[in-house]
Design an enzyme around this catalytic site. Structure first.
Site, mmCIF file in Angstrom:
data_model
loop_
_atom_site.group_PDB
_atom_site.id
_atom_site.type_symbol
_atom_site.label_atom_id
_atom_site.label_comp_id
_atom_site.label_asym_id
_atom_site.label_seq_id
_atom_site.Cartn_x
_atom_site.Cartn_y
_atom_site.Cartn_z
ATOM 1 C CE LYS A 13 -1.962 -1.047 3.935
ATOM 2 N NZ LYS A 13 -1.273 -2.310 4.255
ATOM 3 N NE ARG A 88 -4.202 -1.017 10.057
ATOM 4 C CZ ARG A 88 -3.158 -0.512 9.428
ATOM 5 N NH1 ARG A 88 -3.136 0.732 9.035
ATOM 6 N NH2 ARG A 88 -2.120 -1.278 9.189
ATOM 7 N NE ARG A 128 7.860 -3.127 5.975
ATOM 8 C CZ ARG A 128 6.604 -2.735 6.132
ATOM 9 N NH1 ARG A 128 6.056 -1.907 5.264
ATOM 10 N NH2 ARG A 128 5.888 -3.175 7.143
ATOM 11 N NE ARG A 161 6.749 -0.813 10.252
ATOM 12 C CZ ARG A 161 5.702 -0.623 9.448
ATOM 13 N NH1 ARG A 161 5.842 0.102 8.354
ATOM 14 N NH2 ARG A 161 4.530 -1.141 9.715
ATOM 15 N NE ARG A 172 1.943 -5.021 11.082
ATOM 16 C CZ ARG A 172 2.965 -4.694 10.298
ATOM 17 N NH1 ARG A 172 4.171 -5.181 10.526
ATOM 18 N NH2 ARG A 172 2.781 -3.868 9.294
HETATM 19 P P1 AP5 Z 1 4.908 -1.660 1.743
HETATM 20 O O1 AP5 Z 1 4.564 -0.777 0.601
HETATM 21 O O2 AP5 Z 1 5.758 -1.092 2.826
HETATM 22 O O3 AP5 Z 1 3.572 -2.321 2.334
HETATM 23 P P2 AP5 Z 1 2.393 -1.711 3.190
HETATM 24 O O4 AP5 Z 1 1.155 -2.381 2.707
HETATM 25 O O5 AP5 Z 1 2.418 -0.222 3.168
HETATM 26 O O6 AP5 Z 1 2.838 -2.284 4.594
HETATM 27 P P3 AP5 Z 1 2.778 -1.677 6.057
HETATM 28 O O7 AP5 Z 1 3.410 -2.717 6.949
HETATM 29 O O8 AP5 Z 1 3.362 -0.304 6.127
HETATM 30 O O9 AP5 Z 1 1.267 -1.650 6.280
HETATM 31 P P4 AP5 Z 1 0.539 -1.765 7.561
HETATM 32 O O10 AP5 Z 1 -0.810 -1.413 7.085
HETATM 33 O O11 AP5 Z 1 0.604 -2.999 8.343
HETATM 34 O O12 AP5 Z 1 1.338 -0.748 8.503
HETATM 35 P P5 AP5 Z 1 1.134 0.782 8.837
HETATM 36 O O13 AP5 Z 1 2.429 1.438 8.748
HETATM 37 O O14 AP5 Z 1 -0.032 1.340 8.078
HETATM 38 O O15 AP5 Z 1 5.585 -2.979 1.163
HETATM 39 C C1 AP5 Z 1 6.067 -4.006 2.034
HETATM 40 C C2 AP5 Z 1 7.430 -4.528 1.516
HETATM 41 O O16 AP5 Z 1 7.237 -5.192 0.277
HETATM 42 C C3 AP5 Z 1 8.455 -3.407 1.237
HETATM 43 O O17 AP5 Z 1 9.727 -3.885 1.566
HETATM 44 C C4 AP5 Z 1 8.337 -3.176 -0.291
HETATM 45 O O18 AP5 Z 1 9.553 -2.724 -0.845
HETATM 46 C C5 AP5 Z 1 7.962 -4.553 -0.794
HETATM 47 N N1 AP5 Z 1 7.039 -4.530 -1.929
HETATM 48 C C6 AP5 Z 1 5.997 -3.680 -2.133
HETATM 49 N N2 AP5 Z 1 5.354 -3.979 -3.279
HETATM 50 C C7 AP5 Z 1 5.980 -5.079 -3.789
HETATM 51 C C8 AP5 Z 1 5.785 -5.870 -4.956
HETATM 52 N N3 AP5 Z 1 4.779 -5.623 -5.810
HETATM 53 N N4 AP5 Z 1 6.628 -6.909 -5.162
HETATM 54 C C9 AP5 Z 1 7.637 -7.173 -4.294
HETATM 55 N N5 AP5 Z 1 7.887 -6.462 -3.181
HETATM 56 C C10 AP5 Z 1 7.055 -5.423 -2.920
HETATM 57 O O19 AP5 Z 1 0.649 0.666 10.340
HETATM 58 C C11 AP5 Z 1 1.504 0.186 11.365
HETATM 59 C C12 AP5 Z 1 0.716 0.021 12.642
HETATM 60 O O20 AP5 Z 1 0.149 1.313 13.030
HETATM 61 C C13 AP5 Z 1 -0.511 -0.899 12.569
HETATM 62 O O21 AP5 Z 1 -0.169 -2.249 12.772
HETATM 63 C C14 AP5 Z 1 -1.382 -0.338 13.711
HETATM 64 O O22 AP5 Z 1 -0.928 -0.761 14.960
HETATM 65 C C15 AP5 Z 1 -1.148 1.159 13.602
HETATM 66 N N6 AP5 Z 1 -2.134 1.827 12.734
HETATM 67 C C16 AP5 Z 1 -1.891 2.445 11.528
HETATM 68 N N7 AP5 Z 1 -3.024 2.925 11.006
HETATM 69 C C17 AP5 Z 1 -4.026 2.608 11.892
HETATM 70 C C18 AP5 Z 1 -5.417 2.819 11.912
HETATM 71 N N8 AP5 Z 1 -6.055 3.451 10.899
HETATM 72 N N9 AP5 Z 1 -6.131 2.347 12.961
HETATM 73 C C19 AP5 Z 1 -5.514 1.708 13.982
HETATM 74 N N10 AP5 Z 1 -4.197 1.464 14.027
HETATM 75 C C20 AP5 Z 1 -3.450 1.909 12.994
#
Ligand code: AP5
Length: 215
Positions: A13, A88, A128, A161, A172
């Site tokens: 994402k 979410r 990652r 991370r 998660r």
């Molecule tokens: P990446 O693009 O980083 O993936 P992502 O979907 O953004 O992953 P996140 O872990 O950041 O999402 P998340 O939703 O769990 O965490 P967030 O930071 O929002 O890609 C992942 C890896 O794959 C990278 O290394 C990339 O290079 C690689 N990649 C990407 N595309 C690829 C492809 N096509 N092919 C191969 N490799 C690829 O949230 C973190 C925490 O914050 C949550 O767990 C929660 O505790 C809290 N939080 C955040 N938002 C909320 C909310 N709205 N409500 C409650 N808690 C929240």
């Protein structure tokens, strides 16, 4: 253009959201990035959010909804924005729908669901690496930095991370299936859902999204 990104943790994402934001010149709003910046700066919000994030749980809706509603009311969001990691939960989606309706009777235009099965996710997360300085994200196999272990943008040492350790990723994913996956139905019923195959390489995923959003 008001857009949200849906998908499991690590589905890509953030990777796609940054590129979409650049192409359409709209702000990229990531709740995960906002929480991590607050944790880094040791703010009250950061202190509250840290225990949930480190455990692979969701930060409570009460801490999340107002923050996003306030952010999208700012001037730079007048022409649209991309929400990455919000909503979410169903209550978050309902809060967003109500806030848009109240503001100007508008609604989300596109919900892009980046679909990646759990077994791919676990592999991806192990590779990652993230910059604790500027938040840039890399992958050991698919998007390596120019110099091993060092951020291309700011030169800081890259880390795994805290919430990317395998046991936390499993938690998660469980939370995703229980709390976030129902949003696929929610936005499907709203008629704005588009699903792309997130197992393809990054360029192909981006091309699929652009073909949905238009040039
Ligand atoms: P990446 O693009 O980083 O993936 P992502 O979907 O953004 O992953 P996140 O872990 O950041 O999402 P998340 O939703 O769990 O965490 P967030 O930071 O929002 O890609 C992942 C890896 O794959 C990278 O290394 C990339 O290079 C690689 N990649 C990407 N595309 C690829 C492809 N096509 N092919 C191969 N490799 C690829 O949230 C973190 C925490 O914050 C949550 O767990 C929660 O505790 C809290 N939080 C955040 N938002 C909320 C909310 N709205 N409500 C409650 N808690 C929240």
């Amino acid at each position: 253009m008001k857009l949200i990104m849906l998908g499991a943790p690590g589905a890509g994402k953030g990777t796609q959201a940054l590129r979409i934001a650049e192409k359409y010149q709209i702000p990229h709003i990531s709740t995960g990035d906002i929480f991590r910046a607050n944790i880094k700066n040791n703010t009250e919000l950061g202190k509250l959010a840290k225990s949930y994030i480190d455990a692979g749980a969701l930060v409570p809706d009460s801490l999340t909804c107002d923050l996003v509603v306030d952010r999208i009311s700012q001037e730079d969001c007048a022409n649209g924005y991309i929400l990455d990691g919000f909503p979410r939960t169903i209550p978050q989606a309902e809060a967003l729908t109500a806030a848009l309706e109240k503001k100007d009777g508008s609604a989300i235009d596109f919900a892009i669901n980046v679909d990646v099965p759990d077994e791919h996710i676990i592999k991806r997360m192990q590779g990652r690496r993230t910059c604790p300085g500027c938040g840039a994200s890399y992958h050991l196999a698919y998007l390596p930095p120019k110099k091993e272990g060092v951020c291309d943008v700011c030169g800081e040492a890259l880390i795994l991370r805290q919430d990317d350790h395998p046991e936390t990723v499993a938690k998660r994913l469980e939370v995703y299936h229980t709390s976030t996956q129902p949003l696929i139905d929610y936005y499907g019923k709203a008629g704005v859902l588009h699903t792309v195959d997130g197992t393809k390489d990054m360029e192909e995923v981006f091309a699929a999204i652009i073909s949905i959003l238009g040039d």
